[in-house]
Design an enzyme around this catalytic site. Sequence first.
Site, PDB file in Angstrom:
ATOM      1  N   ARG A  39       0.796  -1.227   0.000  1.00 23.04           N
ATOM      2  CA  ARG A  39       0.000   0.000   0.000  1.00 23.04           C
ATOM      3  C   ARG A  39       0.825   1.272   0.000  1.00 23.04           C
ATOM      4  O   ARG A  39       0.373   2.308  -0.451  1.00 23.04           O
ATOM      5  CB  ARG A  39      -0.945  -0.002   1.199  1.00 23.04           C
ATOM      6  N   LYS A 131       1.278 -19.181   6.242  1.00 23.05           N
ATOM      7  CA  LYS A 131       0.508 -19.526   7.433  1.00 23.05           C
ATOM      8  C   LYS A 131       0.190 -18.252   8.214  1.00 23.05           C
ATOM      9  O   LYS A 131       0.887 -17.255   8.016  1.00 23.05           O
ATOM     10  CB  LYS A 131       1.288 -20.506   8.292  1.00 23.05           C
ATOM     11  N   LYS A 165      13.177 -28.596   5.567  1.00 19.28           N
ATOM     12  CA  LYS A 165      14.343 -28.850   6.440  1.00 19.28           C
ATOM     13  C   LYS A 165      14.925 -30.228   6.143  1.00 19.28           C
ATOM     14  O   LYS A 165      14.190 -31.204   5.982  1.00 19.28           O
ATOM     15  CB  LYS A 165      13.939 -28.772   7.915  1.00 19.28           C
ATOM     16  N   ASP A 218       1.097 -21.255  16.165  1.00 14.52           N
ATOM     17  CA  ASP A 218       2.338 -20.866  15.485  1.00 14.52           C
ATOM     18  C   ASP A 218       3.174 -22.092  15.112  1.00 14.52           C
ATOM     19  O   ASP A 218       3.762 -22.138  14.030  1.00 14.52           O
ATOM     20  CB  ASP A 218       3.151 -19.943  16.403  1.00 14.52           C
ATOM     21  N   HIS A 223       3.851 -26.917  11.794  1.00 15.78           N
ATOM     22  CA  HIS A 223       5.174 -27.535  11.699  1.00 15.78           C
ATOM     23  C   HIS A 223       5.277 -28.879  12.443  1.00 15.78           C
ATOM     24  O   HIS A 223       5.733 -29.875  11.899  1.00 15.78           O
ATOM     25  CB  HIS A 223       6.248 -26.604  12.276  1.00 15.78           C
TER      26      HIS A 223
HETATM   27  C1  BG6 Z   1       8.076 -19.943  12.284  1.00 16.15           C
HETATM   28  C2  BG6 Z   1       7.424 -19.469  13.547  1.00 16.15           C
HETATM   29  O1  BG6 Z   1       7.125 -20.466  11.399  1.00 16.15           O
HETATM   30  O2  BG6 Z   1       9.047 -20.922  12.587  1.00 16.15           O
HETATM   31  C3  BG6 Z   1       8.455 -18.933  14.511  1.00 16.15           C
HETATM   32  O3  BG6 Z   1       6.480 -18.452  13.258  1.00 16.15           O
HETATM   33  C4  BG6 Z   1       9.541 -19.948  14.725  1.00 16.15           C
HETATM   34  O4  BG6 Z   1       7.851 -18.549  15.734  1.00 16.15           O
HETATM   35  C5  BG6 Z   1      10.091 -20.440  13.408  1.00 16.15           C
HETATM   36  O5  BG6 Z   1      10.564 -19.335  15.479  1.00 16.15           O
HETATM   37  C6  BG6 Z   1      11.094 -21.542  13.617  1.00 16.15           C
HETATM   38  O6  BG6 Z   1      11.607 -21.995  12.420  1.00 16.15           O
HETATM   39  P1  BG6 Z   1      13.061 -21.610  11.897  1.00 16.15           P
HETATM   40  O7  BG6 Z   1      13.332 -22.623  10.878  1.00 16.15           O
HETATM   41  O8  BG6 Z   1      12.917 -20.249  11.318  1.00 16.15           O
HETATM   42  O9  BG6 Z   1      13.979 -21.640  13.062  1.00 16.15           O
END
Ligand code: BG6
Length: 457
Positions: A39, A131, A165, A218, A223
């Site tokens: 924006r 997400k 990963k 989260d 994950h």
């Molecule tokens: C994210 C979360 O998706 O994954 C975070 O929102 C988290 O809170 C993170 O810290 C961890 O994943 P990475 O791979 O970035 O350490």
Amino acid sequence: MIVLGAGGDLAARLLLPALAGLLARGRLPADLQVVGVDRAALDDATFRAHVRTAVGVCGDAEARASADRLAAACSYHQGDAGDPDALRGALGDDGEPVVLYLALPPVVFAPAITAAAQVGLPEGSRMVVEKPFGTGLESARELNALLRTALPEEAIHRMDHFLGKQTVQNVLGLRFANRVVEPILNREHVARVDVIWDETLALEGRAGYYDHAGALRDMIQNHLLQIMTLMAMEPPPTLHERDLRDRKVDLLRSVRTPDRDSLARESVRARYTAGPAVEGPVPDYAAEEGVDPARGTETFALLTLWVDSWRWSGVPFTLRSGKALGTLRQQAEVHFRPVPHLAFGQDQHPQPNVLTFGLAPDRLSLSVNVNGPGDPFTLEEALLEADFPDQDISAYGRVILDVLAGDATLSIRGDEAEEAWRIIEPVLDAWGAGVPALTEYPAGSEGPPVPTPPTGR
Ligand code: BG6
């Protein structure tokens, strides 16, 4: 690639650095153009400066060295993500397929998808949705229905960077390319499975997002549930998109919907209080800037799930994740049952074997009991370990590469997202009703007290 929300936090922290990292390693198509949409009234030069800064702050050394090249491939289009005219402007009229990347706050997903459906994306286009995918089962269903009006399911990538990963992918290699592992991954041999993501980092100034999400939404809803799914699913015939994702959905469908009684016993929600966290002192979570204490958001979540299947009946899967903890522990552990009979003396108490998938650092280990060096009848634990060098490409970059290649294997399919909410929504409801009560733990500690792992059968 058209990035909606290009001026936002997610683009700056993750997407732009990942793109620069891929560019540095020669992994992006030479003619890739990135059009940022947001924006703010910026011109191309100001947006390019923003790209350079974001990559400079959040990228690795290679990415930083390619910041200028990425910036040169970027342009900017001012507009609202939900405005069809803004999207038309960003698309131009060459009719080339695009990747439409929704790096947006969730409230803007629906208007942005509606605009994309209205405008019509060129043949061969894809969409990436970040997400959180919805706030519960109903909203995920609505979002899925809306997405289908814009593009076919194969062209929709619901992002979960954990699937990029290395060690998460190693779950597949270890399980399905070795004779000795898969046959013992079942209720006969496994006592319990723990999936742990304990972070030492606290809020990192992300209250605007995190205070509405909390650790359950989260980390666990996406994950950790994904990791559990890969560890527990049945072997797929191939690792192609459909076979793999069908097996994952089968597994999610067999996870029992948690009820209040089990949640009262087998779940924990807590938030940190002031303390000397590993990364430096932090205030009470409730006093962090941008946090509304009345929301009762948890920074630590633990949940035990049960899989109703022949293979896993009675084996608890415990998923836990927390912020500002004293020890970084990010791994998935398979705890095996004790041996059925011990021929050694009564004074020998060997620990049952544990197979550990270390997610950060990337490591695989198996604890075994062997004869001690001096007395052959004394048992000692030995660790068989394999360390994997850091991945050349970030997990995020890995998933983006697949998006560019049109391969949805490492993205979440619509039905997977819905099943994940079917499991997690009752937890949110119970927690919202105070079951169990929110507890606290000092930042830098080992976290709140947690129940003894259930023994299963
Ligand atoms: C994210 C979360 O998706 O994954 C975070 O929102 C988290 O809170 C993170 O810290 C961890 O994943 P990475 O791979 O970035 O350490």
